[in-house]
Design a protein around this motif. Structure first.
Motif, PDB file in Angstrom:
ATOM      1  N   LYS A 238       0.247  -6.169  -2.934  1.00  0.00           N
ATOM      2  CA  LYS A 238       0.254  -6.939  -4.177  1.00  0.00           C
ATOM      3  C   LYS A 238       1.679  -7.068  -4.725  1.00  0.00           C
ATOM      4  CE  LYS A 238      -1.597  -6.615  -8.886  1.00  0.00           C
ATOM      5  NZ  LYS A 238      -2.480  -5.811  -9.769  1.00  0.00           N
ATOM      6  N   TRP A 239       2.420  -5.949  -4.735  1.00  0.00           N
ATOM      7  CA  TRP A 239       3.792  -6.006  -5.250  1.00  0.00           C
ATOM      8  C   TRP A 239       4.716  -6.758  -4.315  1.00  0.00           C
ATOM      9  CZ3 TRP A 239       5.178  -5.588  -9.984  1.00  0.00           C
ATOM     10  CH2 TRP A 239       4.370  -4.869 -10.868  1.00  0.00           C
ATOM     11  N   ASP A 240       4.441  -6.673  -3.016  1.00  0.00           N
ATOM     12  CA  ASP A 240       5.238  -7.478  -2.081  1.00  0.00           C
ATOM     13  C   ASP A 240       5.054  -8.961  -2.376  1.00  0.00           C
ATOM     14  OD1 ASP A 240       6.311  -5.289  -0.755  1.00  0.00           O
ATOM     15  OD2 ASP A 240       4.963  -5.419   0.979  1.00  0.00           O
ATOM     16  N   ARG A 241       3.806  -9.390  -2.623  1.00  0.00           N
ATOM     17  CA  ARG A 241       3.541 -10.802  -2.956  1.00  0.00           C
ATOM     18  C   ARG A 241       4.228 -11.190  -4.263  1.00  0.00           C
ATOM     19  NH1 ARG A 241      -1.680  -9.370  -1.185  1.00  0.00           N
ATOM     20  NH2 ARG A 241      -2.380  -9.156  -3.355  1.00  0.00           N
ATOM     21  N   ARG A 242       4.134 -10.335  -5.265  1.00  0.00           N
ATOM     22  CA  ARG A 242       4.779 -10.623  -6.554  1.00  0.00           C
ATOM     23  C   ARG A 242       6.292 -10.737  -6.398  1.00  0.00           C
ATOM     24  NH1 ARG A 242       1.671  -7.298 -11.339  1.00  0.00           N
ATOM     25  NH2 ARG A 242      -0.266  -8.477 -11.206  1.00  0.00           N
ATOM     26  N   LEU A 243       6.880  -9.827  -5.621  1.00  0.00           N
ATOM     27  CA  LEU A 243       8.330  -9.883  -5.403  1.00  0.00           C
ATOM     28  C   LEU A 243       8.715 -11.150  -4.646  1.00  0.00           C
ATOM     29  CD1 LEU A 243       9.148  -6.155  -4.581  1.00  0.00           C
ATOM     30  CD2 LEU A 243       9.788  -7.432  -6.639  1.00  0.00           C
ATOM     31  N   GLU A 244       7.883 -11.549  -3.690  1.00  0.00           N
ATOM     32  CA  GLU A 244       8.167 -12.792  -2.958  1.00  0.00           C
ATOM     33  C   GLU A 244       8.081 -13.993  -3.910  1.00  0.00           C
ATOM     34  OE1 GLU A 244       5.546 -13.102   0.412  1.00  0.00           O
ATOM     35  OE2 GLU A 244       6.356 -11.289   1.336  1.00  0.00           O
ATOM     36  N   GLN A 245       7.074 -13.980  -4.804  1.00  0.00           N
ATOM     37  CA  GLN A 245       6.956 -15.064  -5.781  1.00  0.00           C
ATOM     38  C   GLN A 245       8.167 -15.101  -6.700  1.00  0.00           C
ATOM     39  OE1 GLN A 245       3.284 -14.180  -7.773  1.00  0.00           O
ATOM     40  NE2 GLN A 245       1.989 -15.103  -6.154  1.00  0.00           N
ATOM     41  N   MET A 246       8.603 -13.914  -7.125  1.00  0.00           N
ATOM     42  CA  MET A 246       9.766 -13.852  -8.008  1.00  0.00           C
ATOM     43  C   MET A 246      11.015 -14.319  -7.267  1.00  0.00           C
ATOM     44  SD  MET A 246       8.984 -10.303 -10.059  1.00  0.00           S
ATOM     45  CE  MET A 246      10.377 -10.379 -11.145  1.00  0.00           C
ATOM     46  N   ASP A 247      11.136 -13.926  -5.989  1.00  0.00           N
ATOM     47  CA  ASP A 247      12.275 -14.403  -5.194  1.00  0.00           C
ATOM     48  C   ASP A 247      12.240 -15.926  -5.089  1.00  0.00           C
ATOM     49  OD1 ASP A 247      13.389 -11.937  -4.730  1.00  0.00           O
ATOM     50  OD2 ASP A 247      12.566 -11.701  -2.704  1.00  0.00           O
ATOM     51  N   GLY A 248      11.020 -16.464  -4.879  1.00  0.00           N
ATOM     52  CA  GLY A 248      10.878 -17.927  -4.792  1.00  0.00           C
ATOM     53  C   GLY A 248      11.286 -18.595  -6.093  1.00  0.00           C
TER      54      GLY A 248
ATOM     55  N   ARG B 140      -5.836   3.242   1.290  1.00  0.00           N
ATOM     56  CA  ARG B 140      -6.163   1.809   1.195  1.00  0.00           C
ATOM     57  C   ARG B 140      -5.686   1.226  -0.144  1.00  0.00           C
ATOM     58  NH1 ARG B 140     -11.025   3.671   3.441  1.00  0.00           N
ATOM     59  NH2 ARG B 140     -12.050   3.601   1.411  1.00  0.00           N
ATOM     60  N   ARG B 141      -5.935   1.963  -1.226  1.00  0.00           N
ATOM     61  CA  ARG B 141      -5.503   1.474  -2.544  1.00  0.00           C
ATOM     62  C   ARG B 141      -3.989   1.338  -2.613  1.00  0.00           C
ATOM     63  NH1 ARG B 141      -9.232   4.214  -7.246  1.00  0.00           N
ATOM     64  NH2 ARG B 141     -11.158   3.183  -6.649  1.00  0.00           N
ATOM     65  N   LEU B 142      -3.282   2.317  -2.109  1.00  0.00           N
ATOM     66  CA  LEU B 142      -1.817   2.240  -2.128  1.00  0.00           C
ATOM     67  C   LEU B 142      -1.331   1.086  -1.256  1.00  0.00           C
ATOM     68  CD1 LEU B 142      -0.891   6.037  -1.989  1.00  0.00           C
ATOM     69  CD2 LEU B 142      -0.579   4.463  -3.919  1.00  0.00           C
ATOM     70  N   GLU B 143      -1.991   0.872  -0.131  1.00  0.00           N
ATOM     71  CA  GLU B 143      -1.615  -0.245   0.738  1.00  0.00           C
ATOM     72  C   GLU B 143      -1.871  -1.572   0.017  1.00  0.00           C
ATOM     73  OE1 GLU B 143      -0.074  -2.334   3.770  1.00  0.00           O
ATOM     74  OE2 GLU B 143      -0.039  -0.160   3.586  1.00  0.00           O
ATOM     75  N   GLN B 144      -2.998  -1.676  -0.685  1.00  0.00           N
ATOM     76  CA  GLN B 144      -3.297  -2.897  -1.436  1.00  0.00           C
ATOM     77  C   GLN B 144      -2.282  -3.115  -2.549  1.00  0.00           C
ATOM     78  OE1 GLN B 144      -7.286  -2.091  -2.747  1.00  0.00           O
ATOM     79  NE2 GLN B 144      -8.227  -2.851  -0.860  1.00  0.00           N
ATOM     80  N   MET B 145      -1.929  -2.041  -3.255  1.00  0.00           N
ATOM     81  CA  MET B 145      -0.924  -2.156  -4.317  1.00  0.00           C
ATOM     82  C   MET B 145       0.424  -2.548  -3.730  1.00  0.00           C
ATOM     83  SD  MET B 145      -1.886   1.049  -6.789  1.00  0.00           S
ATOM     84  CE  MET B 145      -0.441   0.857  -7.807  1.00  0.00           C
ATOM     85  N   ASP B 146       0.761  -1.988  -2.598  1.00  0.00           N
ATOM     86  CA  ASP B 146       2.020  -2.319  -1.937  1.00  0.00           C
ATOM     87  C   ASP B 146       2.045  -3.800  -1.561  1.00  0.00           C
ATOM     88  OD1 ASP B 146       4.547  -1.601  -0.889  1.00  0.00           O
ATOM     89  OD2 ASP B 146       3.693  -1.428   1.131  1.00  0.00           O
TER      90      ASP B 146
END
Length: 103
Positions: A83-93, A75-81
């Motif tokens: 979280k980083w997906d959201r951050r990468l999407e924000q950075m892409d934006g 669960r923690r790894l999924e949450q971290m994954d």
């Protein structure tokens, strides 16, 4: 009187000899040890079964704990994954915005 002496000798011959008595004592001792050893064997078997059950219970307990820890870390790894997906999407934006401004 001679008949009385012969009668006594006959009775004495019927009494057990020291060898007979030693044999009886040795058989009694061996029998007592056999009973004692059987009791010790029974108690050791009971202890062995008790510890087998305890070890099995502990093994099952640790299997459950490890499974819970494994699920927790999944669960923690999924949450971290995520979280980083959201951050990468924000950075892409942000990069797309900066590219749009540069054009």
């Amino acid at each position: 009187m001679a008949h009385g002496v012969e009668s006594m000798r006959a009775k004495i011959r019927q009494l057990p000899t020291m060898t007979d008595i030693e044999g009886i004592v040795n058989r009694s001792i061996r029998a007592a040890f056999a009973v004692q050893n059987a009791e010790i064997d029974r108690k050791l078997e009971q202890m062995d079964q008790k510890w087998d059950r305890k070890l099995e219970e502990m093994d099952q307990k640790w299997d459950r704990k490890l499974e819970q820890m494994d699920q927790k870390w999944d669960r923690r790894l999924e949450q971290m994954d995520q979280k980083w997906d959201r951050r990468l999407e924000q950075m892409d934006g942000r990069l797309e915005q900066m590219n749009g401004k540069l054009k």
